[in-house]
Write a protein that holds these residues in place. Structure first.
Motif, PDB file in Angstrom:
ATOM      1  N   LEU A 291      -5.338 -28.529   8.882  1.00 30.39           N
ATOM      2  CA  LEU A 291      -5.838 -27.935  10.055  1.00 30.39           C
ATOM      3  C   LEU A 291      -6.711 -28.785  10.632  1.00 30.39           C
ATOM      4  O   LEU A 291      -8.047 -29.132  10.229  1.00 30.39           O
ATOM      5  N   THR A 292      -6.465 -29.293  11.928  1.00 36.48           N
ATOM      6  CA  THR A 292      -7.450 -30.202  12.527  1.00 36.48           C
ATOM      7  C   THR A 292      -7.212 -30.064  13.975  1.00 36.48           C
ATOM      8  O   THR A 292      -6.074 -30.171  14.389  1.00 36.48           O
ATOM      9  N   GLY A 293      -8.045 -29.550  14.674  1.00 37.20           N
ATOM     10  CA  GLY A 293      -7.967 -29.273  16.102  1.00 37.20           C
ATOM     11  C   GLY A 293      -6.705 -28.060  16.010  1.00 37.20           C
ATOM     12  O   GLY A 293      -6.976 -27.182  15.684  1.00 37.20           O
ATOM     13  N   ASP A 294      -5.702 -28.395  17.052  1.00 39.16           N
ATOM     14  CA  ASP A 294      -4.655 -27.212  17.357  1.00 39.16           C
ATOM     15  C   ASP A 294      -3.422 -27.703  16.194  1.00 39.16           C
ATOM     16  O   ASP A 294      -2.453 -26.930  16.226  1.00 39.16           O
ATOM     17  N   GLU A 295      -3.657 -28.773  15.650  1.00 41.38           N
ATOM     18  CA  GLU A 295      -2.672 -29.157  14.873  1.00 41.38           C
ATOM     19  C   GLU A 295      -2.792 -28.665  13.155  1.00 41.38           C
ATOM     20  O   GLU A 295      -3.609 -28.631  12.552  1.00 41.38           O
ATOM     21  N   VAL A 296      -1.512 -28.494  12.829  1.00 39.39           N
ATOM     22  CA  VAL A 296      -1.324 -28.127  11.283  1.00 39.39           C
ATOM     23  C   VAL A 296      -0.380 -28.994  10.740  1.00 39.39           C
ATOM     24  O   VAL A 296       0.671 -28.790  11.220  1.00 39.39           O
ATOM     25  N   ILE A 297      -0.853 -29.630   9.725  1.00 37.69           N
ATOM     26  CA  ILE A 297      -0.033 -30.791   9.078  1.00 37.69           C
ATOM     27  C   ILE A 297       0.357 -30.661   7.534  1.00 37.69           C
ATOM     28  O   ILE A 297      -0.726 -30.281   7.023  1.00 37.69           O
ATOM     29  N   GLN A 298       1.365 -30.545   7.151  1.00 38.33           N
ATOM     30  CA  GLN A 298       1.686 -30.414   5.761  1.00 38.33           C
ATOM     31  C   GLN A 298       2.126 -31.550   4.924  1.00 38.33           C
ATOM     32  O   GLN A 298       2.502 -32.607   5.541  1.00 38.33           O
ATOM     33  N   GLY A 299       1.834 -31.906   3.703  1.00 40.02           N
ATOM     34  CA  GLY A 299       1.836 -32.943   3.042  1.00 40.02           C
ATOM     35  C   GLY A 299       1.277 -32.960   1.611  1.00 40.02           C
ATOM     36  O   GLY A 299       0.949 -31.708   1.317  1.00 40.02           O
ATOM     37  N   THR A 300       1.210 -33.963   1.148  1.00 43.90           N
ATOM     38  CA  THR A 300       0.692 -33.960  -0.281  1.00 43.90           C
ATOM     39  C   THR A 300      -0.627 -34.811  -0.177  1.00 43.90           C
ATOM     40  O   THR A 300      -0.635 -35.892   0.179  1.00 43.90           O
ATOM     41  N   ALA A 301      -1.691 -34.491  -0.707  1.00 44.13           N
ATOM     42  CA  ALA A 301      -3.000 -35.189  -0.578  1.00 44.13           C
ATOM     43  C   ALA A 301      -2.995 -36.204  -1.658  1.00 44.13           C
ATOM     44  O   ALA A 301      -2.608 -36.031  -2.827  1.00 44.13           O
ATOM     45  N   VAL A 311      -6.683 -38.755   2.440  1.00 46.00           N
ATOM     46  CA  VAL A 311      -5.345 -39.561   2.759  1.00 46.00           C
ATOM     47  C   VAL A 311      -4.100 -38.568   2.451  1.00 46.00           C
ATOM     48  O   VAL A 311      -3.948 -37.965   1.201  1.00 46.00           O
ATOM     49  N   VAL A 312      -3.450 -38.057   3.309  1.00 48.59           N
ATOM     50  CA  VAL A 312      -2.383 -37.340   3.038  1.00 48.59           C
ATOM     51  C   VAL A 312      -0.923 -38.003   3.431  1.00 48.59           C
ATOM     52  O   VAL A 312      -0.695 -38.508   4.345  1.00 48.59           O
ATOM     53  N   GLU A 313       0.107 -37.781   2.439  1.00 47.19           N
ATOM     54  CA  GLU A 313       1.352 -38.223   2.613  1.00 47.19           C
ATOM     55  C   GLU A 313       2.254 -37.176   3.496  1.00 47.19           C
ATOM     56  O   GLU A 313       2.361 -36.237   3.127  1.00 47.19           O
ATOM     57  N   THR A 314       2.801 -37.487   4.513  1.00 42.23           N
ATOM     58  CA  THR A 314       3.338 -36.305   5.398  1.00 42.23           C
ATOM     59  C   THR A 314       4.892 -36.903   5.495  1.00 42.23           C
ATOM     60  O   THR A 314       5.437 -38.068   5.099  1.00 42.23           O
ATOM     61  N   SER A 315       5.895 -36.037   6.016  1.00 45.85           N
ATOM     62  CA  SER A 315       6.955 -36.602   6.316  1.00 45.85           C
ATOM     63  C   SER A 315       7.089 -37.724   7.083  1.00 45.85           C
ATOM     64  O   SER A 315       8.121 -38.441   7.284  1.00 45.85           O
ATOM     65  N   GLN A 316       6.179 -37.863   8.027  1.00 49.05           N
ATOM     66  CA  GLN A 316       6.167 -38.759   9.138  1.00 49.05           C
ATOM     67  C   GLN A 316       5.179 -40.089   8.716  1.00 49.05           C
ATOM     68  O   GLN A 316       4.623 -40.756   9.373  1.00 49.05           O
ATOM     69  N   GLY A 317       4.923 -40.243   7.302  1.00 50.81           N
ATOM     70  CA  GLY A 317       4.087 -41.223   7.107  1.00 50.81           C
ATOM     71  C   GLY A 317       2.526 -40.610   6.595  1.00 50.81           C
ATOM     72  O   GLY A 317       2.363 -39.481   6.405  1.00 50.81           O
ATOM     73  N   ARG A 318       1.737 -41.518   6.078  1.00 48.13           N
ATOM     74  CA  ARG A 318       0.566 -41.216   5.664  1.00 48.13           C
ATOM     75  C   ARG A 318      -0.450 -41.012   7.051  1.00 48.13           C
ATOM     76  O   ARG A 318      -0.538 -41.681   7.993  1.00 48.13           O
ATOM     77  N   ARG A 319      -1.287 -40.201   6.717  1.00 50.16           N
ATOM     78  CA  ARG A 319      -2.322 -39.629   7.954  1.00 50.16           C
ATOM     79  C   ARG A 319      -3.682 -39.393   7.155  1.00 50.16           C
ATOM     80  O   ARG A 319      -3.722 -39.211   6.023  1.00 50.16           O
ATOM     81  N   LEU A 320      -4.581 -40.011   8.016  1.00 45.73           N
ATOM     82  CA  LEU A 320      -5.940 -39.942   7.647  1.00 45.73           C
ATOM     83  C   LEU A 320      -6.774 -38.912   8.059  1.00 45.73           C
ATOM     84  O   LEU A 320      -6.576 -38.630   9.269  1.00 45.73           O
ATOM     85  N   PHE A 321      -7.762 -38.218   7.585  1.00 46.99           N
ATOM     86  CA  PHE A 321      -8.342 -37.252   8.123  1.00 46.99           C
ATOM     87  C   PHE A 321      -9.907 -37.327   7.544  1.00 46.99           C
ATOM     88  O   PHE A 321     -10.316 -36.931   6.591  1.00 46.99           O
ATOM     89  N   PRO A 322     -10.772 -37.665   8.677  1.00 48.26           N
ATOM     90  CA  PRO A 322     -12.104 -38.033   8.056  1.00 48.26           C
ATOM     91  C   PRO A 322     -12.650 -36.571   8.033  1.00 48.26           C
ATOM     92  O   PRO A 322     -13.690 -36.618   7.332  1.00 48.26           O
ATOM     93  N   ALA A 323     -12.216 -35.541   8.909  1.00 50.58           N
ATOM     94  CA  ALA A 323     -12.914 -34.274   8.621  1.00 50.58           C
ATOM     95  C   ALA A 323     -11.654 -33.260   9.028  1.00 50.58           C
ATOM     96  O   ALA A 323     -10.875 -33.671   9.854  1.00 50.58           O
ATOM     97  N   ALA A 324     -11.576 -32.123   8.442  1.00 55.80           N
ATOM     98  CA  ALA A 324     -10.559 -31.198   8.726  1.00 55.80           C
ATOM     99  C   ALA A 324     -10.815 -30.096   7.567  1.00 55.80           C
ATOM    100  O   ALA A 324     -11.762 -29.808   6.972  1.00 55.80           O
ATOM    101  N   ASP A 325      -9.876 -28.866   7.860  1.00 57.07           N
ATOM    102  CA  ASP A 325     -10.103 -27.867   6.926  1.00 57.07           C
ATOM    103  C   ASP A 325      -8.691 -27.737   6.166  1.00 57.07           C
ATOM    104  O   ASP A 325      -7.648 -27.991   6.874  1.00 57.07           O
ATOM    105  N   VAL A 326      -8.641 -27.700   4.883  1.00 55.40           N
ATOM    106  CA  VAL A 326      -7.474 -27.952   4.038  1.00 55.40           C
ATOM    107  C   VAL A 326      -7.361 -26.687   3.325  1.00 55.40           C
ATOM    108  O   VAL A 326      -8.305 -25.874   3.010  1.00 55.40           O
ATOM    109  N   VAL A 327      -6.258 -26.396   3.159  1.00 53.70           N
ATOM    110  CA  VAL A 327      -5.728 -25.127   2.554  1.00 53.70           C
ATOM    111  C   VAL A 327      -4.750 -25.674   1.488  1.00 53.70           C
ATOM    112  O   VAL A 327      -3.829 -26.458   1.439  1.00 53.70           O
ATOM    113  N   HIS A 328      -4.945 -25.318   0.116  1.00 51.15           N
ATOM    114  CA  HIS A 328      -4.385 -25.816  -1.005  1.00 51.15           C
ATOM    115  C   HIS A 328      -2.776 -24.847  -0.828  1.00 51.15           C
ATOM    116  O   HIS A 328      -3.254 -23.606  -0.713  1.00 51.15           O
TER     117      HIS A 328
END
Ligand code: BTN
Length: 341
Positions: A291-301, A311-328
């Motif tokens: 969860l970052t801002g209004d966005e919710v992104i799913q993937g594999t950490a 670093v999260v692998e998503t269906s659209q490629g790798r995304r980097l999150f310097p700060a965010a809230d994570v749900v396992h």
């Protein structure tokens, strides 16, 4: 507000070396080099702090090692000894939030290492503006002040270092095998045991100060929590059969953090911190919802970088999150399992 002084601290240092033993008034006067009257006044002050020392008429004083009820600044400062953290340590019975108090002192120029505890917080704060239930005596609630020479993009390392310090201390002191959820929740069997809040006053080119706040659940039971959190939170009481040595636990965490913090400033320190962190981080390799801002992104950490970025692998490629809230996400399915509190 309670704080120590040189007589109280010297008495505590002596009494801690002679637990459950009667020590005569004369012996204490000799050790601390003050009058009988000063010793008796200091003992009264220690009792007010919750330091368990009894007076035995005509015989002396006895420190009851199993009798602690709350955080005593004299005890904490004695345990921290000469490390430049926790001097002073202040303890409040009931305040809005230890974060507010430390920030106020920071704005007034307080030095790095100031440590503030509360028995109870009426406006305890969690990450992302959430509240943090802080009922009296059910947890350890404390914050400390840092004036780090770090760049803004390295601040996340302080969060990681704090989580690691708590995790490692729980293992060493209480044999509780906890893990970490990025960035810094401490979990036991997938449930939250400790939350960490890092706040900083920054300018583009410099960090004025950072305040690290820890909320450790000692014996918080479901009735203290809102319905939606009851399954996600645990306590040290649940994780260990042992009596919880509050003062020793708090002091050991602060000491451990101080060591990590010092190490962070050495060459390769950040790299080694992140390596140690990765080994204990349950998030890496997990399916996550970020969860970052209004966005919710799913993937594999996939990893945590040298600056603490996820670093999260998503269906659209790798995304980097310097700060965010994570749900396992639940293993074997994709039902969100929020650990946030
Ligand atoms: C989280 O959301 O997980 C962080 C919780 C941090 C709670 C602690 S309790 C001591 C300090 N004072 C506060 O108001 N918050 C932090």
């Amino acid at each position: 507000m309670l704080r120590t002084n040189s007589t109280k601290r010297a008495l505590v240092e002596y009494l801690l070396r002679h637990p459950d033993t009667i020590v005569s008034g004369a012996e204490l006067c000799g050790h601390v080099n003050v009058s009988r009257q000063a010793v008796s006044k200091a003992v009264e002050g220690l009792r007010e702090e919750g330091f368990p020392v009894e007076s035995l008429p005509q015989r002396g004083y006895r420190f009851q090692s199993a009798g602690e009820t709350r955080i005593s600044p004299s005890w904490i400062e004695s345990l921290l000894g000469d490390i430049p953290f926790g001097h002073p340590t202040l303890a409040f019975e009931r305040i809005a939030s230890t974060q507010f108090v430390v920030k106020e002192f920071a704005r007034d120029g307080a030095e790095q290492g100031l440590l503030v505890f509360a028995d109870e917080q009426t406006q305890g704060r969690g990450r992302l503006g959430r509240s943090w239930e802080s009922p009296r005596g059910k947890g350890l609630y404390f914050s400390f002040l840092l004036r780090p020479s770090l760049r803004m993009n390295e601040l996340q390392l302080l969060s990681l270092a704090t989580g690691l310090a708590v995790r490692d201390t729980l293992e060493e002191l209480l044999d509780v095998s906890a893990t970490l959820k990025w960035p810094n929740d401490v979990l036991w069997r997938g449930r939250k045991l400790c939350g960490i809040l890092c706040e900083a006053a920054i300018e583009p080119d410099r960090v004025h100060y950072a305040v690290i706040g820890l909320g450790i659940n000692l014996s918080l039971s479901p009735e203290h929590l809102p319905e939606d959190l009851r399954q996600r939170v645990t306590s040290i009481e649940e994780a260990t059969e042992r009596n919880i040595p509050k003062n020793a636990l708090a002091a050991a965490i602060v000491r451990r953090f101080y060591e990590e913090f010092q190490h962070l400033c050495e060459p390769r320190g950040a790299l080694e911190l992140v390596e140690a962190y990765r080994r204990k981080c349950e998030t890496i390799g997990s399916a996550v919802s970020v969860l970052t801002g209004d966005e919710v992104i799913q993937g594999t950490a996939m990893d945590v970088t040298g600056e603490g970025t996820l670093v999260v692998e998503t269906s659209q490629g790798r995304r980097l999150f310097p700060a965010a809230d994570v749900v396992h996400l639940r293993r074997g399915g994709d039902v969100p399992f929020p650990e946030g509190r």
